[in-house]
Design a protein around this motif. Structure first.
Motif, PDB file in Angstrom:
ATOM      1  N   ARG A  66       0.845  -1.194   0.000  1.00  0.00           N
ATOM      2  CA  ARG A  66       0.000   0.000   0.000  1.00  0.00           C
ATOM      3  C   ARG A  66       0.882   1.247   0.000  1.00  0.00           C
ATOM      4  O   ARG A  66       1.994   1.224   0.543  1.00  0.00           O
ATOM      5  N   GLU A  69       3.973   2.622   2.669  1.00  0.00           N
ATOM      6  CA  GLU A  69       4.476   1.596   3.584  1.00  0.00           C
ATOM      7  C   GLU A  69       6.001   1.470   3.509  1.00  0.00           C
ATOM      8  O   GLU A  69       6.627   1.781   2.491  1.00  0.00           O
ATOM      9  N   THR A  70       6.577   0.988   4.604  1.00  0.00           N
ATOM     10  CA  THR A  70       8.008   0.721   4.664  1.00  0.00           C
ATOM     11  C   THR A  70       8.261  -0.727   4.265  1.00  0.00           C
ATOM     12  O   THR A  70       7.653  -1.648   4.811  1.00  0.00           O
ATOM     13  N   ASN A 133      14.538   2.779  10.295  1.00  0.00           N
ATOM     14  CA  ASN A 133      13.154   3.240  10.118  1.00  0.00           C
ATOM     15  C   ASN A 133      12.740   4.189  11.242  1.00  0.00           C
ATOM     16  O   ASN A 133      11.572   4.231  11.628  1.00  0.00           O
ATOM     17  N   ASP A 139       6.520  -2.374   7.703  1.00  0.00           N
ATOM     18  CA  ASP A 139       5.254  -2.938   7.213  1.00  0.00           C
ATOM     19  C   ASP A 139       5.432  -4.249   6.462  1.00  0.00           C
ATOM     20  O   ASP A 139       4.605  -5.160   6.581  1.00  0.00           O
ATOM     21  N   ILE A 140       6.488  -4.341   5.647  1.00  0.00           N
ATOM     22  CA  ILE A 140       6.692  -5.516   4.792  1.00  0.00           C
ATOM     23  C   ILE A 140       8.161  -5.917   4.845  1.00  0.00           C
ATOM     24  O   ILE A 140       9.044  -5.061   4.736  1.00  0.00           O
ATOM     25  N   LEU A 157       8.307  -6.378  12.714  1.00  0.00           N
ATOM     26  CA  LEU A 157       7.004  -6.094  12.123  1.00  0.00           C
ATOM     27  C   LEU A 157       6.037  -5.498  13.138  1.00  0.00           C
ATOM     28  O   LEU A 157       6.046  -5.848  14.319  1.00  0.00           O
ATOM     29  N   TYR A 159       1.737  -3.879  13.610  1.00  0.00           N
ATOM     30  CA  TYR A 159       0.350  -4.309  13.458  1.00  0.00           C
ATOM     31  C   TYR A 159      -0.048  -4.381  11.984  1.00  0.00           C
ATOM     32  O   TYR A 159       0.246  -3.485  11.204  1.00  0.00           O
ATOM     33  N   CYS A 161       1.086  -6.210   9.587  1.00  0.00           N
ATOM     34  CA  CYS A 161       2.230  -6.200   8.675  1.00  0.00           C
ATOM     35  C   CYS A 161       2.490  -7.593   8.119  1.00  0.00           C
ATOM     36  O   CYS A 161       1.914  -8.576   8.572  1.00  0.00           O
ATOM     37  N   ARG A 162       3.384  -7.657   7.099  1.00  0.00           N
ATOM     38  CA  ARG A 162       3.548  -8.909   6.358  1.00  0.00           C
ATOM     39  C   ARG A 162       5.004  -9.265   6.157  1.00  0.00           C
ATOM     40  O   ARG A 162       5.832  -8.394   5.862  1.00  0.00           O
TER      41      ARG A 162
END
Length: 253
Positions: A66, A69-70, A133, A139-140, A157, A159, A161-162
């Motif tokens: 998205r 996102e980082t 960061n 995020d990913i 990671l 909340y 996140c993947r």
């Protein structure tokens, strides 16, 4: 394995073969062939088909990136990693953090558009990633290393996140993950492998067309690394295993 050749009419074509890539000639199914744009070199096309399509699906289909996102990219100087850095930026990442094993590889990742490049070793990994960061969770994470590095990546990671795994170049197993650990922060751990996708849908498609177009318009720079005569295929594998390579390796028949 990606192959480049010419039709009887002289047109350059890019194709995918599951076997036969170490031969001077091979047979490719029609659905796995695509005519190459004139502005795309053979080396760039070879990088785009396997590593590029893998990178596209890691970001689009699995991680579902998205805007803002980082994204953390492991092995960012490799064939897939170098494309992930660039595509994450193309797809709207707010910050791209690259990991690599040497200073020159980290410099390469920065040159490709990463905001930060750090040592990817498992020891101290979490602290380096969070520091890169500004102390916030990422995020990913896109991981092709596995083992202790994957274990450490889980700790970075936040909340919703993947983490996506698509290889285990370390040769080490990761620690089994308790479902309750994922539930606490609603973390997703997923995997991806290109071969089953091509077996179902063929090599050509939206991803490959977009990647070739980006390359032709100089918005994506596939890294073409060392080239080897086919008789030196063993040298190519040894260099790859020894982490002495950058970008896509090419075998010439």
């Amino acid at each position: 394995m990606a192959v480049v050749g010419r039709t009887t009419a002289g047109r350059r074509v890019l194709g995918y073969v599951s076997q036969g890539g170490y031969a001077a000639k091979t047979v490719v199914a029609d659905r796995d062939l695509i005519v190459l744009p004139d502005a795309v070199s053979a080396g760039e096309a070879l990088a785009v088909l396997v590593q590029g399509v893998t990178a596209w699906h890691l970001l689009r289909s699995v991680a579902r990136i998205r805007p803002g996102e980082t994204v953390v990219v492991h092995a960012a100087a490799g064939g897939t990693g170098s494309l992930l850095v660039q595509l994450a930026r193309q797809f709207g990442a707010g910050r791209v953090i690259a990991t690599a094993s040497s200073k020159d590889k980290r410099a390469l990742a920065l040159g490709l558009g990463a905001d930060a490049a750090i040592d990817g070793d498992a020891e101290g990994y979490r602290e380096r990633v969070l520091d890169a960061n500004q102390g916030r969770p990422v995020d990913i994470v896109l991981d092709a290393i596995g083992g202790p590095v994957l274990d450490s990546a889980l700790d970075t990671l936040g909340y919703l996140c993947r983490l996506v795994t698509y290889g285990t170049s370390s040769g080490q197993p990761a620690t089994a993950i308790a479902p309750s650990r994922l539930a606490v922060d609603t973390i997703t751990v997923a995997g991806f492998w290109l071969v089953p996708l091509i077996a179902r849908h063929g090599a050509a498609g939206t991803a490959l067309n977009e990647l070739l177009d980006l390359t032709a318009h100089h918005r994506l720079r596939p890294l073409v690394g060392a080239e080897y005569d086919l008789g030196r295929a063993r040298d190519a594998h040894e260099d790859l295993l020894g982490r002495r390579t950058k970008g896509k390796l090419i075998l010439r028949p």
